[in-house]
Design a protein around this motif. Structure first.
Motif, short mmCIF file in Angstrom:
data_model
loop_
_atom_site.label_atom_id
_atom_site.label_comp_id
_atom_site.label_asym_id
_atom_site.label_seq_id
_atom_site.Cartn_x
_atom_site.Cartn_y
_atom_site.Cartn_z
N THR A 121 0.83 -1.20 0.00
CA THR A 121 0.00 0.00 0.00
C THR A 121 0.87 1.25 0.00
OG1 THR A 121 -0.15 -0.19 2.38
CG2 THR A 121 -1.98 -1.05 1.13
N ARG B 231 -13.92 -5.04 4.21
CA ARG B 231 -14.57 -5.93 5.16
C ARG B 231 -16.00 -6.20 4.71
NH1 ARG B 231 -14.42 -2.63 9.21
NH2 ARG B 231 -12.31 -3.20 9.72
N HIS C 253 -11.71 3.48 4.32
CA HIS C 253 -11.19 3.04 5.62
C HIS C 253 -12.33 2.56 6.52
CE1 HIS C 253 -9.14 3.07 9.45
NE2 HIS C 253 -9.99 3.96 9.89
N MET D 241 -14.96 1.06 5.82
CA MET D 241 -15.40 -0.30 5.52
C MET D 241 -14.23 -1.27 5.52
SD MET D 241 -16.46 0.05 1.58
CE MET D 241 -17.59 1.36 1.96
N GLY D 242 -13.11 -0.86 6.09
CA GLY D 242 -11.99 -1.78 6.27
C GLY D 242 -11.11 -1.93 5.05
N PHE D 243 -11.25 -1.02 4.09
CA PHE D 243 -10.47 -1.13 2.86
C PHE D 243 -9.30 -0.16 2.94
CE2 PHE D 243 -11.65 -2.40 -1.74
CZ PHE D 243 -10.38 -2.88 -1.92
N ASP D 244 -8.31 -0.49 3.78
CA ASP D 244 -7.25 0.47 4.04
C ASP D 244 -6.34 0.69 2.85
OD1 ASP D 244 -8.10 1.18 6.47
OD2 ASP D 244 -6.72 -0.05 7.61
N SER D 245 -6.20 -0.32 1.99
CA SER D 245 -5.34 -0.15 0.82
C SER D 245 -5.84 1.01 -0.04
CB SER D 245 -5.33 -1.41 -0.02
OG SER D 245 -5.17 -2.52 0.79
N PHE E 60 -4.94 4.36 1.53
CA PHE E 60 -3.58 4.80 1.29
C PHE E 60 -3.40 5.25 -0.15
CE2 PHE E 60 -2.86 1.63 4.77
CZ PHE E 60 -2.73 2.59 5.75
#
Lengths: 321, 412
Positions: free
Chosen positions: A35, A292, B118, B120-124, B127
């Motif tokens: 990332t 998620r 973020h 929804m947990g989609f951190d990639s 970034f």
């Protein structure tokens, strides 16, 4: 029990904890690189555990204290026992004669269960919601996981991991059964992130939704134990997949004539490499490339799609044997 | 058997909601059955502070209202003040203002896209979008000297010009974002997981949007064609003829959910690029300030009397500033700010009711709430719950200071 077994039984858990933390560090680093971040140093998980052990352990006022405090120990003990059942490369598992794949299934479940019970016992609404989610998730992924294990039992006529590890599955299975085993492998790869509570199935610990859920109230030593058992479980799960699907030794592939110490060292490194590849593929890559899921979406994925894959795999294995 | 109800508090400190507001949700399993939104945790009294300063100082104070879009408030401020004082900014200054406001819209929308990923947990994705956002922040720094709180607007103009070399960098940036938005359409709008998490979540119908009086991208996602830049054009927007971006123009229908709002925001970035390009191509020559001398400006303000309303379409919705000048003061007599989140937060209650716990962060994030835009009022109560009036509060503060000084042995 021979002195040799006793030595293994003492060194394996220490080695397992060390490797689990190293793999966690590598996972964080690789995930950061994917990332476009730098990421923490690989030794960061060790610092994390050290820090947690130094911190105060807080027990919430309305928690059931003894269950709350016991569950991290149960979880850690389960993960330590799990290590003793997994053959480390060419070395035999210390507890090989005392159980089989079914025990491993139970030990894996026990950790999730311990976390859920700990969550319920903490009396926090976040933990309660998290624990409920964990229970639903467990009910969803246990079925495909059990199917995979039954598939192996059908193939080998045995639940013993040592038997399975000693003869590679691809040599035993015919063409039809091999296809089935491949499907079982896919099902197990999908189950892995859920089993380890990693994205996209970290629904029970969803940070932005319920503040780490079951772990919300845990701190200090208790959290360190959960952290360690999580690290060990990650390593053990990847190692299990290697043992089940890729038990090939380096000597058997290249016909090397190694004996004594070099043999063990080379094979150990080869085993660690395989585990690393599986770990990065099944955990790191997946958790960096998915959002998620909601709990009902995750349940549907396991109950419908993954179950179909696993059952078709099982049927093919059964027909192919 | 009666179902157990849990009470899940979100905020004022929570990973999904980093700003001081509290959403109290009562849940049955995963379903939210009752919800209460409590606001007003922070107090800044910024309007009062502004009324104690001169107009130029207050302008810079207004930049500090919002932590992210620090042009929205000064823009509404300068427009309102200019209307009240009867000053008109030179055309070149108007174009430069528009460019900077649109640059800021790009950075704010990119920030939001990262935040919702973020949540929804989609951190990639977080970034990735924030890495892409650096480009526009660099350009803002190039044009104004600052990444945030640009201090570039002035009543009757702007303080910095956009030179030819800078314009070239801006054009490079436009090309960069043309590609970037195309990629964003792939990773946000075409992604099945993103779709699964946002389709039908935080769904606001057109009627509901009207009833709740929402504004900005939230209203546009619900299908209401409303945009200050289109309805009451100002500065360069009057020459461009901005048309509000609504989902029915893009995909044929407006469902008003979190997916549609993503759609609106990504297409608004493209619209902003078009506006910036137009401004650069048609930039008029001329001076930058109507009254370049600050002393003369303040003297004019002191002599003037009047009131005016300034409106600007901030990235989150319309920002309204009301001004009254007069009484021989060089600052505003009355300054009233209305921020977009004030309207949009009203949607939370109805959207969260019946939703799932997993949807809380998305519902919370989808309006892009900005508490520091909102909380400018404080209610202080004593230990018995009675309201404390300002005079008592002041007396208590003085008493406490004296007590502290006495304890520490500090002389007056």
């Amino acid at each position: 029990m021979t002195p040799e077994t006793l030595l293994y039984a003492l060194t394996f858990p220490i080695l397992g904890v060390f490797l689990g933390l190293v793999y966690k560090g590598v996972d964080r680093r690789v995930s950061a690189r994917l990332t476009s971040r730098i990421g923490p140093p690989i030794r960061q998980p060790f610092w994390d555990v050290g820090k947690l052990l130094l911190k105060e352990t807080v027990v919430p006022k309305n928690a059931i204290a003894w269950i709350f405090n016991a569950m991290p120990i149960v979880s850690f003990a389960a993960s330590m026992t799990l290590l003793l059942y997994i053959p480390f490369g060419v070395l035999k598992a210390p507890l090989e004669g005392y159980g089989d794949l079914v025990v491993i299934l139970y030990l894996l479940t026990l950790q999730s269960l311990a976390m859920a019970i700990g969550g319920f016992a903490s009396g926090s609404p976040f933990s309660s919601v998290g624990a409920q989610r964990e229970m639903v998730l467990m009910m969803s992924y246990e079925m495909p996981l059990a199917t995979v294990i039954v598939g192996f039992a059908v193939l080998y006529k045995s639940f013993s991991l040592t038997t399975i590890a000693s003869t590679p599955v691809w040599g035993v299975a015919g063409p039809l059964a091999a296809m089935g085993v491949l499907l079982l492998f896919v099902a197990l790869l999908v189950v892995t992130p859920a089993e380890l509570a990693k994205l996209p199935f970290d629904i029970a610990e969803a940070e932005t939704e319920i503040c780490e859920g079951m772990l919300a109230e845990y701190s200090g030593r208790n959290l360190a134990l959960f952290y360690l058992s999580d690290a060990v479980r990650g390593f053990a799960m990847a190692a299990l997949e290697v043992v089940l699907f890729f038990p090939f030794t380096l000597t058997s592939i290249f016909n090397l004539n190694l004996t004594g110490t070099p043999y063990y060292v080379v094979e150990a490194l080869w085993f660690l490499f395989k585990v690393m590849v599986i770990y990065l593929l099944a955990i790191t890559l997946v958790r960096t490339s998915f959002a998620r899921f909601r709990i009902e979406q995750a349940s549907r994925i396991f109950w419908v799609y993954v179950n179909i894959i696993a059952l078709v795999g099982l049927a093919l294995v059964w027909l192919g044997v | 058997m009666a179902k157990t109800q849990y009470y899940v508090p979100v905020g004022p400190i929570h990973p999904a909601l980093k700003e001081p507001i509290r959403v109290e949700a009562k849940v049955e399993g995963e379903r939210i059955v009752d919800v209460d939104v409590k606001r007003g945790f922070a107090h800044r009294g910024i309007e009062y502070m502004g009324m104690k300063r001169n107009a130029i100082q207050t302008l810079y104070l207004s930049e500090r209202i919002c932590g992210i879009c620090s042009i929205s408030h000064p823009y509404a401020f300068v427009i309102g003040s200019e209307k009240a004082l009867g000053i008109e900014a030179p055309p070149r200054a108007q174009y430069i203002r528009t460019i900077i406001a649109e640059l800021e819209r790009i950075h704010s929308h990119l920030l939001w896209l990262g935040v919702v990923a973020h949540e929804m947990g989609f951190d990639s994705l977080l970034f990735w979008t924030w890495k892409g956002r650096e480009k526009v922040l660099d350009i803002l720094e190039l044009l104004t000297g600052n990444r945030i709180n640009y201090s570039v607007f002035m009543i009757g103009g702007v303080r910095r010009d956009i030179k030819e070399s800078q314009a070239k960098a801006v054009r490079d940036m436009i090309n960069y974002y043309r590609i970037f938005t195309e990629e964003m359409k792939d990773v946000f709008l075409a992604d099945p997981v993103y779709k699964a998490r946002t389709r039908g979540v935080a769904q606001l119908s057109k009627d509901m949007a009207k009833k709740l009086n929402v504004c900005g991208p939230v209203a546009r996602a619900a299908g209401l064609r409303m945009d200050v830049r289109q309805d009451t054009p100002y500065d360069a927007y009057a020459d461009i003829g901005v048309r509000a971006v609504v989902p029915q123009d893009i995909v044929g229908e407006a469902r008003g959910d979190a997916y549609d709002i993503t759609l609106v925001r990504i297409y608004e970035i493209e619209q902003s690029l078009d506006i910036i390009e137009f401004c650069l191509d048609n930039m008029p020559e001329g001076k930058l300030m109507a009254i370049p001398n600050y002393v003369a400006l303040l003297a004019k303000i002191r002599r003037s009397e009047g009131e005016g309303i300034g409106m600007h379409e901030a990235p989150r919705g319309e920002v309204v500033h009301y001004f009254k000048y007069g009484n021989k003061r060089d600052g505003p007599l009355v300054w009233k700010v209305v921020a977009p989140s004030y309207n949009n937060i009203n949607t939370w209650g109805s959207l969260l009711l019946g939703a799932e716990v997993a949807d809380i962060p998305i519902v919370v994030a989808y309006i892009d709430p900005c508490m520091c835009c909102n909380d400018r009022l404080a209610v202080v109560r004593d230990e018995n719950g009675r309201l404390i009036d300002p005079a008592t509060l002041h007396r208590k503060a003085v008493e406490k200071t004296r007590k502290l000084r006495a304890e520490l042995g500090v002389r007056e």
